[in-house]
Design a protein around this motif. Structure first.
Motif, PDB file in Angstrom:
ATOM      1  N   ALA A  52       0.833  -1.206   0.000  1.00 45.53           N
ATOM      2  CA  ALA A  52       0.000   0.000   0.000  1.00 45.53           C
ATOM      3  C   ALA A  52       0.865   1.252   0.000  1.00 45.53           C
ATOM      4  CB  ALA A  52      -0.923   0.002   1.221  1.00 45.53           C
ATOM      5  N   MET A  53       1.974   1.211   0.725  1.00 45.06           N
ATOM      6  CA  MET A  53       2.910   2.339   0.703  1.00 45.06           C
ATOM      7  C   MET A  53       3.390   2.590  -0.710  1.00 45.06           C
ATOM      8  SD  MET A  53       5.454   1.729   3.925  1.00 45.06           S
ATOM      9  CE  MET A  53       5.014   0.447   5.061  1.00 45.06           C
ATOM     10  N   GLY A  54       3.710   1.497  -1.410  1.00 47.43           N
ATOM     11  CA  GLY A  54       4.197   1.647  -2.766  1.00 47.43           C
ATOM     12  C   GLY A  54       3.156   2.211  -3.712  1.00 47.43           C
ATOM     13  N   LEU A  55       1.956   1.668  -3.665  1.00 43.77           N
ATOM     14  CA  LEU A  55       0.900   2.125  -4.568  1.00 43.77           C
ATOM     15  C   LEU A  55       0.559   3.595  -4.347  1.00 43.77           C
ATOM     16  CD1 LEU A  55      -1.445  -0.991  -4.449  1.00 43.77           C
ATOM     17  CD2 LEU A  55      -0.075  -0.221  -6.395  1.00 43.77           C
ATOM     18  N   CYS A  56       0.468   3.992  -3.082  1.00 50.19           N
ATOM     19  CA  CYS A  56       0.134   5.391  -2.792  1.00 50.19           C
ATOM     20  C   CYS A  56       1.302   6.322  -3.106  1.00 50.19           C
ATOM     21  CB  CYS A  56      -0.284   5.536  -1.338  1.00 50.19           C
ATOM     22  SG  CYS A  56      -1.886   4.801  -0.957  1.00 50.19           S
ATOM     23  N   ALA A  57       2.514   5.846  -2.877  1.00 49.26           N
ATOM     24  CA  ALA A  57       3.675   6.694  -3.151  1.00 49.26           C
ATOM     25  C   ALA A  57       3.791   7.012  -4.632  1.00 49.26           C
ATOM     26  CB  ALA A  57       4.949   6.019  -2.649  1.00 49.26           C
ATOM     27  N   LEU A  58       3.358   6.094  -5.486  1.00 46.89           N
ATOM     28  CA  LEU A  58       3.403   6.350  -6.927  1.00 46.89           C
ATOM     29  C   LEU A  58       2.514   7.523  -7.319  1.00 46.89           C
ATOM     30  CD1 LEU A  58       3.376   2.706  -8.341  1.00 46.89           C
ATOM     31  CD2 LEU A  58       5.251   4.355  -8.453  1.00 46.89           C
ATOM     32  N   ALA A  59       1.529   7.815  -6.479  1.00 42.41           N
ATOM     33  CA  ALA A  59       0.622   8.933  -6.750  1.00 42.41           C
ATOM     34  C   ALA A  59       1.072  10.207  -6.046  1.00 42.41           C
ATOM     35  CB  ALA A  59      -0.796   8.572  -6.319  1.00 42.41           C
ATOM     36  N   GLY A  60       2.357  10.266  -5.656  1.00 47.32           N
ATOM     37  CA  GLY A  60       2.837  11.396  -4.875  1.00 47.32           C
ATOM     38  C   GLY A  60       2.610  12.754  -5.510  1.00 47.32           C
ATOM     39  N   SER A  61       2.832  12.865  -6.841  1.00 47.64           N
ATOM     40  CA  SER A  61       2.657  14.163  -7.495  1.00 47.64           C
ATOM     41  C   SER A  61       1.197  14.606  -7.475  1.00 47.64           C
ATOM     42  CB  SER A  61       3.162  14.092  -8.940  1.00 47.64           C
ATOM     43  OG  SER A  61       2.439  13.116  -9.681  1.00 47.64           O
ATOM     44  N   TYR A  62       0.276  13.651  -7.588  1.00 43.72           N
ATOM     45  CA  TYR A  62      -1.142  13.992  -7.512  1.00 43.72           C
ATOM     46  C   TYR A  62      -1.535  14.368  -6.088  1.00 43.72           C
ATOM     47  CZ  TYR A  62      -1.183  11.723 -12.072  1.00 43.72           C
ATOM     48  OH  TYR A  62      -0.925  11.385 -13.373  1.00 43.72           O
ATOM     49  N   LEU A  63      -0.923  13.688  -5.124  1.00 43.02           N
ATOM     50  CA  LEU A  63      -1.230  13.992  -3.723  1.00 43.02           C
ATOM     51  C   LEU A  63      -0.753  15.390  -3.334  1.00 43.02           C
ATOM     52  CD1 LEU A  63      -0.306  10.549  -2.106  1.00 43.02           C
ATOM     53  CD2 LEU A  63      -2.596  11.459  -2.524  1.00 43.02           C
ATOM     54  N   GLN A  64       0.314  15.861  -3.997  1.00 38.64           N
ATOM     55  CA  GLN A  64       0.779  17.215  -3.719  1.00 38.64           C
ATOM     56  C   GLN A  64      -0.268  18.248  -4.122  1.00 38.64           C
ATOM     57  OE1 GLN A  64       4.563  17.581  -5.721  1.00 38.64           O
ATOM     58  NE2 GLN A  64       5.697  17.043  -3.877  1.00 38.64           N
ATOM     59  N   ARG A  65      -1.057  17.936  -5.145  1.00 35.99           N
ATOM     60  CA  ARG A  65      -2.108  18.858  -5.573  1.00 35.99           C
ATOM     61  C   ARG A  65      -3.386  18.652  -4.767  1.00 35.99           C
ATOM     62  NH1 ARG A  65       0.243  17.485 -10.673  1.00 35.99           N
ATOM     63  NH2 ARG A  65      -1.355  15.922 -11.107  1.00 35.99           N
ATOM     64  N   TRP A  66      -3.742  17.388  -4.545  1.00 34.54           N
ATOM     65  CA  TRP A  66      -4.905  17.076  -3.716  1.00 34.54           C
ATOM     66  C   TRP A  66      -4.654  15.764  -3.000  1.00 34.54           C
ATOM     67  CZ3 TRP A  66      -8.298  13.355  -2.415  1.00 34.54           C
ATOM     68  CH2 TRP A  66      -9.392  13.747  -1.637  1.00 34.54           C
ATOM     69  N   PRO A  67      -4.748  15.719  -1.710  1.00 33.21           N
ATOM     70  CA  PRO A  67      -5.238  16.766  -0.806  1.00 33.21           C
ATOM     71  C   PRO A  67      -4.210  17.830  -0.459  1.00 33.21           C
ATOM     72  CG  PRO A  67      -4.640  14.824   0.446  1.00 33.21           C
ATOM     73  CD  PRO A  67      -4.461  14.450  -0.990  1.00 33.21           C
ATOM     74  N   GLY A  68      -2.987  17.724  -0.957  1.00 34.05           N
ATOM     75  CA  GLY A  68      -1.955  18.691  -0.628  1.00 34.05           C
ATOM     76  C   GLY A  68      -1.084  18.177   0.507  1.00 34.05           C
ATOM     77  N   THR A  69       0.073  18.818   0.686  1.00 35.66           N
ATOM     78  CA  THR A  69       1.041  18.342   1.660  1.00 35.66           C
ATOM     79  C   THR A  69       0.481  18.341   3.077  1.00 35.66           C
ATOM     80  OG1 THR A  69       2.880  19.127   0.300  1.00 35.66           O
ATOM     81  CG2 THR A  69       3.341  18.726   2.626  1.00 35.66           C
ATOM     82  N   PHE A  70      -0.033  19.467   3.515  1.00 34.19           N
ATOM     83  CA  PHE A  70      -0.491  19.567   4.905  1.00 34.19           C
ATOM     84  C   PHE A  70      -1.667  18.642   5.178  1.00 34.19           C
ATOM     85  CE2 PHE A  70      -3.436  21.536   7.964  1.00 34.19           C
ATOM     86  CZ  PHE A  70      -2.675  21.357   9.101  1.00 34.19           C
ATOM     87  N   ARG A  71      -2.710  18.734   4.356  1.00 26.86           N
ATOM     88  CA  ARG A  71      -3.901  17.912   4.589  1.00 26.86           C
ATOM     89  C   ARG A  71      -3.613  16.429   4.370  1.00 26.86           C
ATOM     90  NH1 ARG A  71      -6.028  22.297   1.802  1.00 26.86           N
ATOM     91  NH2 ARG A  71      -6.026  21.116  -0.150  1.00 26.86           N
ATOM     92  N   GLY A  72      -2.744  16.115   3.403  1.00 24.91           N
ATOM     93  CA  GLY A  72      -2.416  14.722   3.141  1.00 24.91           C
ATOM     94  C   GLY A  72      -1.685  14.066   4.294  1.00 24.91           C
ATOM     95  N   VAL A  73      -0.711  14.774   4.864  1.00 30.47           N
ATOM     96  CA  VAL A  73       0.020  14.233   6.021  1.00 30.47           C
ATOM     97  C   VAL A  73      -0.916  14.079   7.217  1.00 30.47           C
ATOM     98  CG1 VAL A  73       1.856  14.713   7.693  1.00 30.47           C
ATOM     99  CG2 VAL A  73       2.259  15.077   5.250  1.00 30.47           C
ATOM    100  N   LEU A  74      -1.763  15.070   7.427  1.00 33.80           N
ATOM    101  CA  LEU A  74      -2.726  14.991   8.529  1.00 33.80           C
ATOM    102  C   LEU A  74      -3.658  13.793   8.350  1.00 33.80           C
ATOM    103  CD1 LEU A  74      -4.002  16.211  11.081  1.00 33.80           C
ATOM    104  CD2 LEU A  74      -5.418  17.643   9.573  1.00 33.80           C
ATOM    105  N   LEU A  75      -4.173  13.621   7.149  1.00 33.40           N
ATOM    106  CA  LEU A  75      -5.058  12.499   6.869  1.00 33.40           C
ATOM    107  C   LEU A  75      -4.330  11.173   7.083  1.00 33.40           C
ATOM    108  CD1 LEU A  75      -7.744  11.379   5.792  1.00 33.40           C
ATOM    109  CD2 LEU A  75      -6.819  11.621   3.467  1.00 33.40           C
ATOM    110  N   GLY A  76      -3.084  11.094   6.640  1.00 32.37           N
ATOM    111  CA  GLY A  76      -2.318   9.868   6.816  1.00 32.37           C
ATOM    112  C   GLY A  76      -2.143   9.504   8.276  1.00 32.37           C
ATOM    113  N   ALA A  77      -1.807  10.481   9.106  1.00 35.82           N
ATOM    114  CA  ALA A  77      -1.627  10.214  10.535  1.00 35.82           C
ATOM    115  C   ALA A  77      -2.931   9.759  11.179  1.00 35.82           C
ATOM    116  CB  ALA A  77      -1.088  11.460  11.239  1.00 35.82           C
ATOM    117  N   LEU A  78      -4.033  10.361  10.787  1.00 34.05           N
ATOM    118  CA  LEU A  78      -5.334   9.964  11.337  1.00 34.05           C
ATOM    119  C   LEU A  78      -5.718   8.554  10.888  1.00 34.05           C
ATOM    120  CD1 LEU A  78      -7.323  13.310  10.936  1.00 34.05           C
ATOM    121  CD2 LEU A  78      -6.502  12.275  13.072  1.00 34.05           C
TER     122      LEU A  78
END
Length: 380
Positions: A52-78
């Motif tokens: 799962a880490m690998g699959l989601c990491a491949l989408a890193g550039s899209y995650l930078q746009r949505w949900p974005g760095t701050f919201r994405g990290v927060l969501l991940g921790a939750l």
């Protein structure tokens, strides 16, 4: 001082990225006794989060746009906090496997987005901070491994798994308080991504094989030593000792890396340490247990941050760091996820894990050859 809180949040986030992987090993005997979980299925407890880490990491550039760095990290921790907490109630095999996958998604969100954040806020110290961040990751694994068996005796293994939802929630709270430090999502979105050339593929395979050694020992070292007549507590302490040694190695990398422009001068001896540790487990695991732990801890503990630092060396901007790191970690974790599953199948079929260590030793030899191609950018 205004960056002290984000730095604390960074370390807390790192601390919560490996307990999900480190906890099942010392508790596996109890888990299998209470749930009839097979060795192959037990391999999924490590394989699925890493995949799962690998699959989601491949989408890193899209995650930078949505949900974005701050919201994405927060969501991940939750998500990590929720997955851990669920294990206190949903501890049957299906629940353990499902929460392993869920936790892997949360871990992946954090890992895919934090490197770009580090590059944005600490461009002059990104290598050192990556070393500290990865050291915090290994510190979390050490704490989880050392506390697993004693806590399970006191509060049950189910509650031990669930307990790690609390520090993950604390990390989410600390990161939330860093909201005003979030980077501009618009700035990140407009920068051109780097081309994923042959060097990117080389870095991805390199990271994957190296991380395979990490996931193998994290998942199967305690069960291996239980088979060698060690107690679950002592086998857990061995894993804790290994991960503490990894912490020391990570700190050494963070301190020494500015002196080594050519990272190969560190990578080659580090790989030699990993190979030596695997040989100890193959030849005489009980007699050479402490030596194996020392060699593997120093080797894997240095190899993990070095692999990320070498990758980060190939990125110029924070956006490129996120893109390239997402690709390298994405494909790399998918490669690494196969090692715990393969070891579980080997254990179920052959009744032992030494053949799995032999396969990993061959992988390290491949890495030694690949290291010759990792010349610094200026020398290409």
């Amino acid at each position: 001082m205004k960056l002290l809180l984000p730095l604390i949040a960074l370390l807390l986030l790192g601390l919560n990225l490996r307990p999900v992987l480190a906890l099942p090993g010392p508790l596996l005997a109890s888990i299998q006794q209470d749930t009839a979980l097979s060795s192959s299925a037990a391999g999924l407890l490590s394989m699925l989060p890493v995949m799962a880490m690998g699959l989601c990491a491949l989408a890193g550039s899209y995650l930078q746009r949505w949900p974005g760095t701050f919201r994405g990290v927060l969501l991940g921790a939750l998500i990590i906090a929720a997955a851990c907490t669920l294990r206190g109630f949903w501890w049957q095999p299906a629940g353990l496997i499902a929460t392993a996958l869920l936790a892997g998604i949360g871990i992946a969100l954090v890992q895919a987005l934090l490197p770009g954040w580090i590059k944005q806020h600490y461009p002059q110290h990104s290598s050192r901070l990556m070393g500290l961040y990865t050291t915090a990751i290994m510190g979390g694994a050490a704490l989880a491994a050392a506390s697993a068996a004693p806590l399970a005796q006191a509060i049950s293994w189910q509650n031990t798994l669930a307990l790690w939802g609390l520090p993950a929630l604390l990390a989410a709270v600390m990161w939330y308080r860093c909201g005003n430090m979030a980077v501009s999502e618009k700035t990140l979105a407009v920068a051109p991504p780097p081309p994923l050339n042959r060097r990117a593929w080389l870095l991805m395979v390199y990271f994957g094989i190296g991380t395979g050694a990490y996931t193998l020992v994290l998942a199967w070292l305690p069960p291996f030593f239980v088979q060698q007549s060690w107690s679950p507590q002592h086998s857990g302490y061995l894993l804790a000792g290994l991960t503490l040694t990894e912490v020391v190695a990570g700190l050494l990398v963070a301190a020494l890396i500015p002196r080594f422009h050519d990272r190969r001068h560190l990578l080659i001896p580090v790989l030699g340490l990993v190979l030596g540790g695997l040989m100890c487990l193959m030849i005489a695991p009980s007699a050479l247990a402490l030596l194996a732990i020392l060699l593997l801890g120093l080797g894997i503990g240095a190899l993990f941050p070095l692999s990320l630092i070498v990758t980060l060396d190939h990125a110029v901007t924070p956006q490129q760091a996120g893109k390239l790191m997402g690709f390298v970690q994405g494909g790399g974790y998918m490669i690494a996820s196969l090692m715990p599953l393969l070891a579980g199948v080997i254990r179920q079929v052959l009744g032992d894990l030494q053949q799995a260590f032999s396969v990993m030793a061959l992988g390290v030899v491949v890495l030694l050859v690949m290291t010759l191609w990792l010349k610094p950018q200026a020398e290409k």
